[in-house]
Motif scaffolding. Structure first.
Motif, PDB file in Angstrom:
ATOM      1  N   ALA A 450       0.978  -0.985  -0.162  1.00 27.67           N
ATOM      2  CA  ALA A 450      -0.080  -0.022  -0.049  1.00 27.67           C
ATOM      3  C   ALA A 450       0.793   1.264  -0.028  1.00 27.67           C
ATOM      4  CB  ALA A 450      -1.041   0.032   1.062  1.00 27.67           C
ATOM      5  N   ASP A 451       0.383   2.105  -0.720  1.00 25.61           N
ATOM      6  CA  ASP A 451       0.916   3.505  -0.708  1.00 25.61           C
ATOM      7  C   ASP A 451      -0.165   4.538   0.170  1.00 25.61           C
ATOM      8  OD1 ASP A 451       2.817   2.821  -2.294  1.00 25.61           O
ATOM      9  OD2 ASP A 451       2.243   4.002  -4.044  1.00 25.61           O
ATOM     10  N   ILE A 452       0.247   5.035   1.146  1.00 21.13           N
ATOM     11  CA  ILE A 452      -0.205   5.644   2.230  1.00 21.13           C
ATOM     12  C   ILE A 452       0.430   7.036   2.581  1.00 21.13           C
ATOM     13  CG2 ILE A 452      -1.364   5.722   4.680  1.00 21.13           C
ATOM     14  CD1 ILE A 452      -0.606   2.630   4.496  1.00 21.13           C
ATOM     15  N   ASN A 453      -0.655   7.939   2.631  1.00 19.18           N
ATOM     16  CA  ASN A 453      -0.126   9.389   3.168  1.00 19.18           C
ATOM     17  C   ASN A 453      -0.739   9.400   4.588  1.00 19.18           C
ATOM     18  OD1 ASN A 453      -0.945  12.523   3.296  1.00 19.18           O
ATOM     19  ND2 ASN A 453       1.114  12.381   2.520  1.00 19.18           N
ATOM     20  N   TYR A 454      -0.171   9.675   5.459  1.00 20.28           N
ATOM     21  CA  TYR A 454      -0.575   9.952   6.884  1.00 20.28           C
ATOM     22  C   TYR A 454      -0.987  11.546   7.116  1.00 20.28           C
ATOM     23  CZ  TYR A 454      -1.076  10.153  12.229  1.00 20.28           C
ATOM     24  OH  TYR A 454      -1.459  10.205  13.283  1.00 20.28           O
ATOM     25  N   VAL A 455      -2.311  11.714   6.972  1.00 25.61           N
ATOM     26  CA  VAL A 455      -2.566  13.055   6.782  1.00 25.61           C
ATOM     27  C   VAL A 455      -2.246  14.217   8.004  1.00 25.61           C
ATOM     28  CG1 VAL A 455      -4.537  14.621   6.559  1.00 25.61           C
ATOM     29  CG2 VAL A 455      -4.470  12.455   5.367  1.00 25.61           C
ATOM     30  N   PRO A 456      -2.662  13.691   9.209  1.00 27.29           N
ATOM     31  CA  PRO A 456      -2.136  14.587  10.361  1.00 27.29           C
ATOM     32  C   PRO A 456      -0.859  15.074  10.319  1.00 27.29           C
ATOM     33  CG  PRO A 456      -3.596  12.860  10.984  1.00 27.29           C
ATOM     34  CD  PRO A 456      -3.067  12.455   9.745  1.00 27.29           C
ATOM     35  N   ARG A 457       0.214  14.191   9.870  1.00 28.77           N
ATOM     36  CA  ARG A 457       1.764  14.567  10.075  1.00 28.77           C
ATOM     37  C   ARG A 457       2.202  14.875   8.488  1.00 28.77           C
ATOM     38  NH1 ARG A 457       2.440  15.858  15.365  1.00 28.77           N
ATOM     39  NH2 ARG A 457       1.698  14.311  16.499  1.00 28.77           N
ATOM     40  N   ASN A 458       1.373  14.421   7.496  1.00 29.72           N
ATOM     41  CA  ASN A 458       1.625  14.978   6.167  1.00 29.72           C
ATOM     42  C   ASN A 458       3.229  13.852   5.811  1.00 29.72           C
ATOM     43  OD1 ASN A 458       1.545  15.683   3.491  1.00 29.72           O
ATOM     44  ND2 ASN A 458       2.995  17.589   3.936  1.00 29.72           N
ATOM     45  N   ILE A 459       3.170  12.455   6.233  1.00 34.88           N
ATOM     46  CA  ILE A 459       4.305  11.568   5.986  1.00 34.88           C
ATOM     47  C   ILE A 459       3.583  10.721   4.769  1.00 34.88           C
ATOM     48  CG2 ILE A 459       5.631  10.044   7.063  1.00 34.88           C
ATOM     49  CD1 ILE A 459       5.483  11.410   9.551  1.00 34.88           C
ATOM     50  N   ALA A 460       4.399  10.305   3.983  1.00 38.84           N
ATOM     51  CA  ALA A 460       4.129   9.413   2.847  1.00 38.84           C
ATOM     52  C   ALA A 460       4.909   8.250   3.074  1.00 38.84           C
ATOM     53  CB  ALA A 460       4.293   9.849   1.393  1.00 38.84           C
ATOM     54  N   PHE A 461       4.084   7.133   2.984  1.00 39.36           N
ATOM     55  CA  PHE A 461       4.666   5.985   3.083  1.00 39.36           C
ATOM     56  C   PHE A 461       4.478   4.946   1.671  1.00 39.36           C
ATOM     57  CE2 PHE A 461       3.415   6.810   7.367  1.00 39.36           C
ATOM     58  CZ  PHE A 461       4.855   6.728   8.047  1.00 39.36           C
ATOM     59  N   LYS A 462       5.495   4.427   1.075  1.00 35.46           N
ATOM     60  CA  LYS A 462       5.423   3.615  -0.127  1.00 35.46           C
ATOM     61  C   LYS A 462       5.358   2.094   0.306  1.00 35.46           C
ATOM     62  CE  LYS A 462       5.219   7.114  -2.733  1.00 35.46           C
ATOM     63  NZ  LYS A 462       4.151   7.671  -3.748  1.00 35.46           N
ATOM     64  N   ASN A 463       4.749   1.335  -0.378  1.00 33.61           N
ATOM     65  CA  ASN A 463       4.925  -0.118  -0.739  1.00 33.61           C
ATOM     66  C   ASN A 463       5.055  -0.844   0.858  1.00 33.61           C
ATOM     67  OD1 ASN A 463       5.324  -0.217  -3.388  1.00 33.61           O
ATOM     68  ND2 ASN A 463       7.635   0.339  -3.187  1.00 33.61           N
ATOM     69  N   THR A 464       3.870  -0.216   1.601  1.00 33.88           N
ATOM     70  CA  THR A 464       3.716  -0.758   2.781  1.00 33.88           C
ATOM     71  C   THR A 464       2.855  -1.696   3.114  1.00 33.88           C
ATOM     72  OG1 THR A 464       3.700   1.592   3.571  1.00 33.88           O
ATOM     73  CG2 THR A 464       2.730   0.263   5.117  1.00 33.88           C
ATOM     74  N   THR A 476      -0.919  -7.931  18.279  1.00 32.50           N
ATOM     75  CA  THR A 476       0.371  -8.153  17.827  1.00 32.50           C
ATOM     76  C   THR A 476       0.368  -7.579  16.284  1.00 32.50           C
ATOM     77  OG1 THR A 476      -0.129 -10.390  17.309  1.00 32.50           O
ATOM     78  CG2 THR A 476       0.909 -10.051  19.164  1.00 32.50           C
ATOM     79  N   VAL A 477       1.429  -6.986  15.989  1.00 31.81           N
ATOM     80  CA  VAL A 477       1.453  -6.358  14.546  1.00 31.81           C
ATOM     81  C   VAL A 477       2.834  -6.958  13.971  1.00 31.81           C
ATOM     82  CG1 VAL A 477       1.421  -4.350  13.072  1.00 31.81           C
ATOM     83  CG2 VAL A 477       0.420  -4.517  15.282  1.00 31.81           C
ATOM     84  N   ASP A 478       2.825  -7.702  12.825  1.00 29.43           N
ATOM     85  CA  ASP A 478       4.123  -8.195  12.358  1.00 29.43           C
ATOM     86  C   ASP A 478       4.099  -8.116  10.936  1.00 29.43           C
ATOM     87  OD1 ASP A 478       2.462 -10.233  11.648  1.00 29.43           O
ATOM     88  OD2 ASP A 478       2.984 -11.587  13.106  1.00 29.43           O
ATOM     89  N   HIS A 479       5.116  -8.725  10.174  1.00 28.18           N
ATOM     90  CA  HIS A 479       5.366  -8.388   8.733  1.00 28.18           C
ATOM     91  C   HIS A 479       5.044  -7.200   8.261  1.00 28.18           C
ATOM     92  CE1 HIS A 479       5.148 -12.872   8.822  1.00 28.18           C
ATOM     93  NE2 HIS A 479       3.944 -12.927   9.389  1.00 28.18           N
ATOM     94  N   ILE A 480       5.464  -6.108   9.118  1.00 27.01           N
ATOM     95  CA  ILE A 480       5.422  -4.782   8.453  1.00 27.01           C
ATOM     96  C   ILE A 480       6.681  -4.279   7.846  1.00 27.01           C
ATOM     97  CG2 ILE A 480       5.063  -2.427   9.358  1.00 27.01           C
ATOM     98  CD1 ILE A 480       4.077  -3.517  11.994  1.00 27.01           C
ATOM     99  N   ARG A 481       6.177  -3.988   6.632  1.00 24.65           N
ATOM    100  CA  ARG A 481       7.246  -3.191   5.617  1.00 24.65           C
ATOM    101  C   ARG A 481       6.845  -1.777   5.221  1.00 24.65           C
ATOM    102  NH1 ARG A 481       8.724  -1.743   0.685  1.00 24.65           N
ATOM    103  NH2 ARG A 481      10.952  -2.057   0.085  1.00 24.65           N
ATOM    104  N   VAL A 482       7.592  -0.878   5.807  1.00 29.97           N
ATOM    105  CA  VAL A 482       7.219   0.573   5.492  1.00 29.97           C
ATOM    106  C   VAL A 482       8.222   1.434   4.686  1.00 29.97           C
ATOM    107  CG1 VAL A 482       6.702   2.922   6.667  1.00 29.97           C
ATOM    108  CG2 VAL A 482       5.718   0.934   7.515  1.00 29.97           C
ATOM    109  N   GLN A 483       8.015   1.802   3.838  1.00 22.64           N
ATOM    110  CA  GLN A 483       8.922   2.607   2.677  1.00 22.64           C
ATOM    111  C   GLN A 483       8.392   4.271   2.718  1.00 22.64           C
ATOM    112  OE1 GLN A 483      10.157   0.927  -0.683  1.00 22.64           O
ATOM    113  NE2 GLN A 483      10.786   2.620  -1.374  1.00 22.64           N
ATOM    114  N   SER A 484       9.273   5.154   3.386  1.00 29.31           N
ATOM    115  CA  SER A 484       8.952   6.472   3.072  1.00 29.31           C
ATOM    116  C   SER A 484      10.229   7.035   2.516  1.00 29.31           C
ATOM    117  CB  SER A 484       8.781   7.140   4.507  1.00 29.31           C
ATOM    118  OG  SER A 484       8.464   8.433   4.202  1.00 29.31           O
ATOM    119  N   GLY A 485       9.989   7.512   1.192  1.00 27.71           N
ATOM    120  CA  GLY A 485      11.026   8.003   0.605  1.00 27.71           C
ATOM    121  C   GLY A 485      12.338   6.938   0.238  1.00 27.71           C
ATOM    122  N   ARG A 486      13.344   7.079   0.690  1.00 27.96           N
ATOM    123  CA  ARG A 486      14.346   5.979   0.570  1.00 27.96           C
ATOM    124  C   ARG A 486      14.791   5.274   1.824  1.00 27.96           C
ATOM    125  NH1 ARG A 486      18.995  10.495  -0.538  1.00 27.96           N
ATOM    126  NH2 ARG A 486      17.559  11.715   0.933  1.00 27.96           N
TER     127      ARG A 486
END
Length: 811
Positions: A450-464, A476-486
């Motif tokens: 998923a590509d997500i923009n977290y609005v309250p902080r204006n942060i973009a995450f790619k291929n999440t 429990t939260v696992d298998h998390i892959r977050v990409q923001s820019g580089r």
């Protein structure tokens, strides 16, 4: 004409004439002896009544229903002996028209061929003690009729009721039935088993309250149709059915039965409708049910069946209602579900033996599918238990493009531009004001690519990608892959007591994160230092904060996080570190840093402290330990720490230091100028001061023949106090390749510079061969010593002069 035929016709005509003459004579007799006849009729009828029957007038008609004799009773009143106490007249009619079979009447039997009742009021009343005005019919006639062999059952052929009000008012059982009969026509047959009837009716139902506490079913609804029914004398059961029945303009099939042998008598209704609007269906039910159902709606007609069982004694009836819904739209307070299909069941007997009450009611849904906010979902089984304090349970499944979240969250939490999501959850929730409130869920939610923009902080995450696993209390939260820019971040985490804190105390939620990253660019997450953006969204009629979506933004902003970071490379502006490890605690107030360490500029850096927010800026207090870093690279990475006169270009060597400072960061992550306060102790090894203009300017005055553009410093120990726009230099010794000096004072970043220096004119090169530190210290100040003072004026211009007091500031 044959003789025998003539004789037969004469005999037949004579009989008809005789019959007419007798009827006419009887009619004349009744008319001429009306008072006597009324007295005889009422006296005879009152023999079997425990009350009083009165007849205002009697009229006869020979030809109206020939060959039957039509007798019309007017202003008939029937009252029990307790009337003066309760004032309920059992029967009060304007016209009571009876057609009596003349042939049977001659034999002594009363067979009514036809009965018409017009303008009547029939009121069956029972008081709170159980006494009923129908007791008028309970006079014991067994002894009087014993052995007569006569059948006292009066048989009725056809009947017609018009403008009749029929009321059953049972105060003891708390039941009230009231019907206004506009038309009720029918006929009755009397087989050996009892009787059978057919009726055509048009009746206004003013009340059908099985419980006056809860109100009436089909209140103020017009009932029309044809009914067939019968009575079985051996079983005491009255059966009724109709395939042509209308209630309030909607068509129904109705089957009913009444068991008169049971005390109190019981009843069963079975009703079906193939095309019935939701609001029409709810209007047929009692207010305690319809008021709840009217908060919801289905746009298209549905198919229903209803079973109603009960008694004419105290208590509510048993209800069992089913509904079939296909490709409909379901709406409720503040929400709409499109493309709805399901099978539903309602009953007020969820647990047998617990009574037919709202508290023991359940709504069951099966094969439920629909789309909420463009999120398609399926509930294979779902229930709402206890309509007094409703609890919803069910199994929820969904699979959809992540972009559909945008319809659910609006623009206040996050915007999705790519990815997929699937959910498999079991939920249990209270229903407050008919809204799902504080659901407890177990199961999984998976978000992929998923590509997500977290609005309250204006942060973009790619291929999440992320997987959420809900247990009864924890997440429990696992298998998390977050990409923001580089930046690429791999995470897993856990939240204890998640669902309870989610609604009741989101600020107490602590997410335990384990974070690993091959490349972490801090600047891409600097939005978390900014104040939360409040985005105007379309207002939705959500009336409780227990809604899971409404609460999400609050939780994301107020929840705390305990973060354990391992990053191979960390970038922040010009800063590059390797082998980074850190323990962070994020809360609504800011960031607490502990046990943070990195490798940088050939050395290492350790850090602990806090960053906390106010409305416009971020405050920090930090304790740092720097060990043997390249001072040039260190100053370059931290943008010279806000200094302007001395920069990384003026420095060379290796730095170790300990620092305790407070300051402010902008929402963009930069240092706020002149905001730093604290202390710093430094140690420089193999250092050099390059092209430092203040010393070069001093050198032009005091040492015109020495090169001050590159001053090598084998070792320097110094202590500073940082006070916003000023740096206090505690007394220190500078031993360099060009000069020696004792220095103290204040360096003003804007104004306020006042520095004193004792500078021996002796050239340090003359003592370069001396290795004895004691001897070197004695020779250090031999000869002429210049006492210099550097200070600025009000405009900030630096002036160099003599220190007339010959004292170093601070000594």
């Amino acid at each position: 004409m044959a003789r025998w035929l003539k004789i037969s016709l004469i005999i037949f005509a004579s009989l008809v004439l005789f019959f007419i003459v007798v009827l006419a004579g009887l009619s004349i007799y009744i008319s001429s002896h009306k008072t006597k006849v009324i007295a005889m009729v009422t006296a005879e009828l009152n023999k079997n009544l425990d009350g009083k029957l009165t007849v205002g007038d009697v009229k006869t008609s020979l030809f109206e229903r020939f060959p039957s004799l039509s007798v019309k009773l007017e202003n008939v009143s029937l009252r029990d002996k307790q009337f003066e106490r309760h004032h309920h007249t059992l029967l009060n009619t304007r016209s009571f028209d009876v057609a009596v079979n003349f042939k049977q009447l001659l034999k002594g039997n009363v067979n009514i061929d036809h009965i018409d009742i017009t303008g009547a009021n029939i009121d069956l009343f029972t008081d709170s003690s159980g006494y009923t005005n129908t007791s008028i019919f309970k006079k014991d006639t067994t002894k009087a009729n014993k052995g007569t062999g006569k059948n006292d059952l009066t048989q009725i052929g056809k009947f017609n009721l018009k403008e009749v009000i029929f009321t059953v008012d049972d105060r003891k059982a708390k039941k009230l039935f009231k019907f206004e009969v506009e038309r009720l026509n029918g006929k009755i047959n009397f087989p050996d088993t009892g009787w059978a009837a057919e009726t055509d009716l048009k009746v206004m139902a003013r009340s059908m309250a099985f419980s006056t506490v809860h109100g009436s079913f089909i209140k103020n609804k017009l009932i029309e149709g044809r009914l067939k029914g019968g009575y079985n004398s051996s079983t005491g059961v009255i059966s009724v059915r109709s395939d042509d029945f209308s209630i309030g303009g909607d068509d129904f099939n109705v089957t009913a039965s009444f068991n008169t042998k049971k005390k109190p008598a019981d009843f069963t209704f079975f009703i079906t409708a193939d095309q019935l609007l939701w609001r029409h269906a709810s209007s047929l039910l009692a207010p305690n049910i319809s008021q709840k159902l009217n908060l919801f709606n289905l746009d298209k007609p549905i198919a229903i069946t209803a079973t109603i069982k009960g008694t004419f004694g105290p208590g509510d009836p048993f209800l069992y209602i089913t509904a079939g819904v296909n490709n409909n739209k379901l709406s409720g307070p503040g929400w709409v579900i499109d493309d709805v299909s399901f099978k539903g069941v309602f009953t007020n007997n969820y647990i047998k033996g617990k009574g037919f009450t709202d508290a023991n009611s359940i709504i069951r849904l099966s094969a439920f599918q629909g789309s909420y906010g463009h999120l398609p979902f399926v509930i294979d089984t779902g229930s709402i238990i206890n309509l007094e304090k409703p609890i919803a349970t069910g199994n929820f499944k969904s699979n959809f493009p992540a972009t559909n979240f945008n319809y659910l969250f609006g623009s206040s939490v996050a915007r999705f531009s790519k990815g997929t999501a699937d959910m498999t959850l079991h939920y249990k929730a209270d229903i407050v004001d008919y809204l799902i409130n504080k659901p407890i869920v177990t199961g999984d939610i998976n978000l992929r690519n998923a590509d997500i923009n977290y609005v309250p902080r204006n942060i973009a995450f790619k291929n999440t990608s992320v997987s959420f696993h809900f247990t009864k209390k924890d997440l429990t939260v696992d298998h998390i892959r977050v990409q923001s820019g580089r930046s690429v971040v791999l995470m897993k985490g856990r939240i204890n007591n998640f669902l309870n804190l989610y609604y009741n105390a989101p600020e107490k939620i602590v997410i335990d994160w384990q974070i690993n990253s091959p490349q972490l660019y801090i600047g891409e997450f600097i939005g978390f230092l900014g104040t939360r953006q409040h985005v105007e969204t379309k207002k939705v009629n959500r009336r409780n904060s227990g809604n899971i979506v409404d609460q999400l933004g609050t939780v994301l902003d107020k929840a705390q996080a305990a973060i354990h970071i391992n990053a191979a490379n960390v970038h922040y502006n010009k800063f590059l570190a390797t082998d980074a490890v850190a323990d962070l605690h994020l809360s609504d107030d800011g960031v607490q840093i502990s046990n943070a360490s990195v490798k940088h500029a050939g050395g290492s850096l350790k850090l602990r402290g806090n960053i906390y927010q106010d409305k416009t800026q971020n405050h920090f207090n930090l304790n740092t330990t720097v060990n043997n870093v390249n001072v040039r690279e260190f100053f370059l990475a931290f943008d010279n720490f806000g200094l302007t006169d001395i920069t990384y270009q003026n420095l060379k060597g290796f730095l170790s230091s300990t620092t305790k400072i407070t300051g402010r960061l902008s929402n963009a992550g930069g240092l706020v100028p002149l905001s730093i306060f604290g202390t710093s102790s430094i140690n420089l090894q193999n250092a050099a001061l390059l092209n430092y203009k203040p010393l070069i300017n001093v050198g032009k005055f005091a040492f015109p023949f020495r090169n001050l553009r590159e001053i090598t410093i084998p070792r320097l120990d110094a202590n500073f106090e940082i006070r916003g726009d000023k740096i206090v230099i505690n007394p220190m010794q500078l031993n360099s390749s060009v000069l020696n000096a004792d220095i103290a004072g204040t360096y003003g970043l804007k104004t306020g510079t006042d520095i004193t220096m004792d500078v021996p004119l002796r050239n340090p090169k003359n003592d370069a061969d001396i290795t004895d530190s004691v001897k070197l210290a004695k020779r250090r100040n031999r000869g002429v010593v210049l006492h210099i003072r550097a200070s600025d004026d009000e405009s900030g211009k630096l002036k160099i002069g003599w220190n007339k007091d010959h004292k170093i500031l601070g000594f």
